[in-house]
Design a protein around this motif. Structure first.
Motif, PDB file in Angstrom:
ATOM      1  N   THR A  17       0.819  -1.210   0.000  1.00  0.00           N
ATOM      2  CA  THR A  17       0.000   0.000   0.000  1.00  0.00           C
ATOM      3  C   THR A  17       0.856   1.265   0.000  1.00  0.00           C
ATOM      4  N   PHE A  18       1.595   1.535   1.084  1.00  0.00           N
ATOM      5  CA  PHE A  18       2.373   2.770   1.154  1.00  0.00           C
ATOM      6  C   PHE A  18       3.394   2.661   2.266  1.00  0.00           C
ATOM      7  N   ASN A  19       4.589   3.214   2.004  1.00  0.00           N
ATOM      8  CA  ASN A  19       5.618   3.343   3.035  1.00  0.00           C
ATOM      9  C   ASN A  19       6.076   4.801   3.020  1.00  0.00           C
ATOM     10  N   PRO A  20       5.688   5.599   4.015  1.00  0.00           N
ATOM     11  CA  PRO A  20       5.975   7.028   3.978  1.00  0.00           C
ATOM     12  C   PRO A  20       7.444   7.345   4.180  1.00  0.00           C
ATOM     13  N   GLY A  50       9.303  -8.287  -8.603  1.00  0.00           N
ATOM     14  CA  GLY A  50       9.136  -6.852  -8.464  1.00  0.00           C
ATOM     15  C   GLY A  50       8.358  -6.514  -7.213  1.00  0.00           C
ATOM     16  N   LEU A  51       8.724  -5.418  -6.559  1.00  0.00           N
ATOM     17  CA  LEU A  51       8.016  -4.922  -5.380  1.00  0.00           C
ATOM     18  C   LEU A  51       7.565  -3.499  -5.669  1.00  0.00           C
ATOM     19  N   THR A  52       6.330  -3.203  -5.318  1.00  0.00           N
ATOM     20  CA  THR A  52       5.822  -1.846  -5.479  1.00  0.00           C
ATOM     21  C   THR A  52       4.709  -1.624  -4.467  1.00  0.00           C
ATOM     22  N   ASP A  53       4.233  -0.383  -4.398  1.00  0.00           N
ATOM     23  CA  ASP A  53       3.125  -0.021  -3.518  1.00  0.00           C
ATOM     24  C   ASP A  53       2.131   0.810  -4.304  1.00  0.00           C
ATOM     25  N   MET A  54       0.894   0.853  -3.823  1.00  0.00           N
ATOM     26  CA  MET A  54      -0.161   1.537  -4.563  1.00  0.00           C
ATOM     27  C   MET A  54      -0.014   3.051  -4.554  1.00  0.00           C
ATOM     28  N   ILE A  55       0.452   3.622  -3.439  1.00  0.00           N
ATOM     29  CA  ILE A  55       0.551   5.080  -3.341  1.00  0.00           C
ATOM     30  C   ILE A  55       1.980   5.527  -3.603  1.00  0.00           C
ATOM     31  N   GLU A  56       2.099   6.518  -4.475  1.00  0.00           N
ATOM     32  CA  GLU A  56       3.400   7.116  -4.766  1.00  0.00           C
ATOM     33  C   GLU A  56       3.627   8.373  -3.919  1.00  0.00           C
ATOM     34  N   THR A  57       2.594   9.187  -3.777  1.00  0.00           N
ATOM     35  CA  THR A  57       2.689  10.441  -3.024  1.00  0.00           C
ATOM     36  C   THR A  57       1.325  10.810  -2.454  1.00  0.00           C
ATOM     37  N   ILE A  73      -4.191  12.122  -3.704  1.00  0.00           N
ATOM     38  CA  ILE A  73      -3.238  11.009  -3.666  1.00  0.00           C
ATOM     39  C   ILE A  73      -2.818  10.656  -5.082  1.00  0.00           C
ATOM     40  N   GLN A  74      -1.518  10.577  -5.292  1.00  0.00           N
ATOM     41  CA  GLN A  74      -0.987  10.140  -6.586  1.00  0.00           C
ATOM     42  C   GLN A  74      -0.682   8.651  -6.493  1.00  0.00           C
ATOM     43  N   LEU A  75      -1.331   7.868  -7.317  1.00  0.00           N
ATOM     44  CA  LEU A  75      -1.160   6.420  -7.298  1.00  0.00           C
ATOM     45  C   LEU A  75      -0.020   5.989  -8.215  1.00  0.00           C
ATOM     46  N   THR A  76       0.642   4.935  -7.822  1.00  0.00           N
ATOM     47  CA  THR A  76       1.661   4.316  -8.673  1.00  0.00           C
ATOM     48  C   THR A  76       0.972   3.688  -9.886  1.00  0.00           C
ATOM     49  N   ASP A  77       1.577   3.792 -11.042  1.00  0.00           N
ATOM     50  CA  ASP A  77       0.970   3.260 -12.267  1.00  0.00           C
ATOM     51  C   ASP A  77       1.259   1.761 -12.389  1.00  0.00           C
ATOM     52  N   ILE A  78       0.623   1.015 -11.503  1.00  0.00           N
ATOM     53  CA  ILE A  78       0.821  -0.442 -11.486  1.00  0.00           C
ATOM     54  C   ILE A  78       0.252  -1.085 -12.741  1.00  0.00           C
ATOM     55  N   ILE A  79      -0.808  -0.487 -13.273  1.00  0.00           N
ATOM     56  CA  ILE A  79      -1.396  -1.011 -14.508  1.00  0.00           C
ATOM     57  C   ILE A  79      -0.335  -1.053 -15.606  1.00  0.00           C
ATOM     58  N   ASN A  80       0.446  -0.013 -15.719  1.00  0.00           N
ATOM     59  CA  ASN A  80       1.481   0.032 -16.760  1.00  0.00           C
ATOM     60  C   ASN A  80       2.610  -0.956 -16.466  1.00  0.00           C
ATOM     61  N   ILE A  81       2.960  -1.120 -15.175  1.00  0.00           N
ATOM     62  CA  ILE A  81       3.982  -2.116 -14.817  1.00  0.00           C
ATOM     63  C   ILE A  81       3.551  -3.497 -15.297  1.00  0.00           C
TER      64      ILE A  81
END
Length: 198
Positions: A24-27, A83-90, A117-125
Motif C-alpha cells: 500500500t504505502f511506506n511514507p 518486483g516490489l511496489t506499492d499503490m501510493i506514490e505520493t 493522492i498520486q497512485l503508482t501506475d501499477i497497470i502500466n507495470i
C-alpha cells in the motif's frame, strides 16, 4: 509539504518480472520509534523477507544485516524476476506537522482520509511485463480493504486487467507481525496463493 513514498525511485522495477508483489504505502517520514525501513518490507515488525523467499522454497533473508544493508534483498529480487511496489506514490495534501501520526501509524484506513493522492501506475507495470508475468499479489487479504476505499478500487482495477490478459492474481495474508499467525502457517498460505512458474 507532500509525503512521498520512502522508496519512490524504486516503485517501478526496471528488470523483467515473473512476480509482482503489491503493498500500500511506506511514507518517507521517519517514525520516532525508529521502526523505519531501508527498503520494501524492511521494518523489524515485518516478516516479508522470511515468508516470501520461503514461499519459493528458498532460505529466509530476514536478518539484521539485510535490514541495515538491503542489497541482498535487491539482488534476490533481480535474480528471481521479482518486483516490489506499492499503490501510493505520493500523498499530496499531507502536512508533516499536522498529519505525521496519521501517516506513520501504518493503518491504511487512515491514509484513505486524504483527498489528493498520486497512485503508482501499477497497470502500466503489468502491461510492460505481460509477456513474462506469472502472478500479481497483494500483500494483504482483499477482505480487509475498505470496499469503497482507494486501495480496494485500485486492486479491483489490477484484478480486472490480470483477468483480461490471463495473469494469475491473489491476495495474500499480510507479512506484518501485527497479524498474529505463525510464520510457517503464513508461508504455507503464500505457497498456496502464488502461481510458482519455476
Amino acid at each position: 509539504m507532500p509525503c512521498n513514498h520512502r522508496f519512490q525511485a524504486n516503485l517501478y522495477p526496471e528488470h523483467k518480472l515473473k512476480y509482482l508483489f503489491v503493498g500500500t504505502f511506506n511514507p518517507e517520514w521517519d517514525n520516532p520509534n525508529g521502526n523505519n525501513a531501508n527498503w520494501f518490507y524492511g521494518r523489524r515488525t515485518n516478516s516479508f523477507w522470511n515468508i516470501m523467499p520461503r514461499a519459493f522454497d528458498h532460505p529466509s533473508l530476514n536478518n539484521p544485516e539485510n535490514r541495515l544493508n538491503p542489497e541482498p534483498w535487491k539482488q534476490y529480487c533481480y535474480e528471481n524476476s521479482i518486483g516490489l511496489t506499492d499503490m501510493i506514490e505520493t500523498i499530496l495534501d499531507a502536512n508533516e506537522q499536522e498529519h505525521q501520526n496519521q501517516i506513520i501509524n501504518f493503518l491504511d484506513d487512515q491514509l484513505e482520509n486524504f483527498n489528493d493522492i498520486q497512485l503508482t501506475d501499477i497497470i502500466n507495470i503489468i502491461k510492460e511485463n505481460s509477456a513474462t508475468l506469472c502472478g500479481v499479489y497483494l500483500t494483504r487479504y482483499c477482505h480487509t480493504l475498505n470496499e469503497n476505499g482507494i486501495f480496494n478500487q485500485r486492486w479491483l482495477e489490477i484484478e480486472n486487467l490480470c483477468n483480461q490478459i490471463g495473469i494469475h492474481h491473489s491476495c495474500l495474508v499480510t507479512p506484518s507481525n501485527g497479524y498474529m499467525m505463525p510464520r510457517d502457517e503464513k508461508v504455507e498460505l503464500w505457497q498456496n496463493g502464488i502461481n510458482n512458474c519455476e
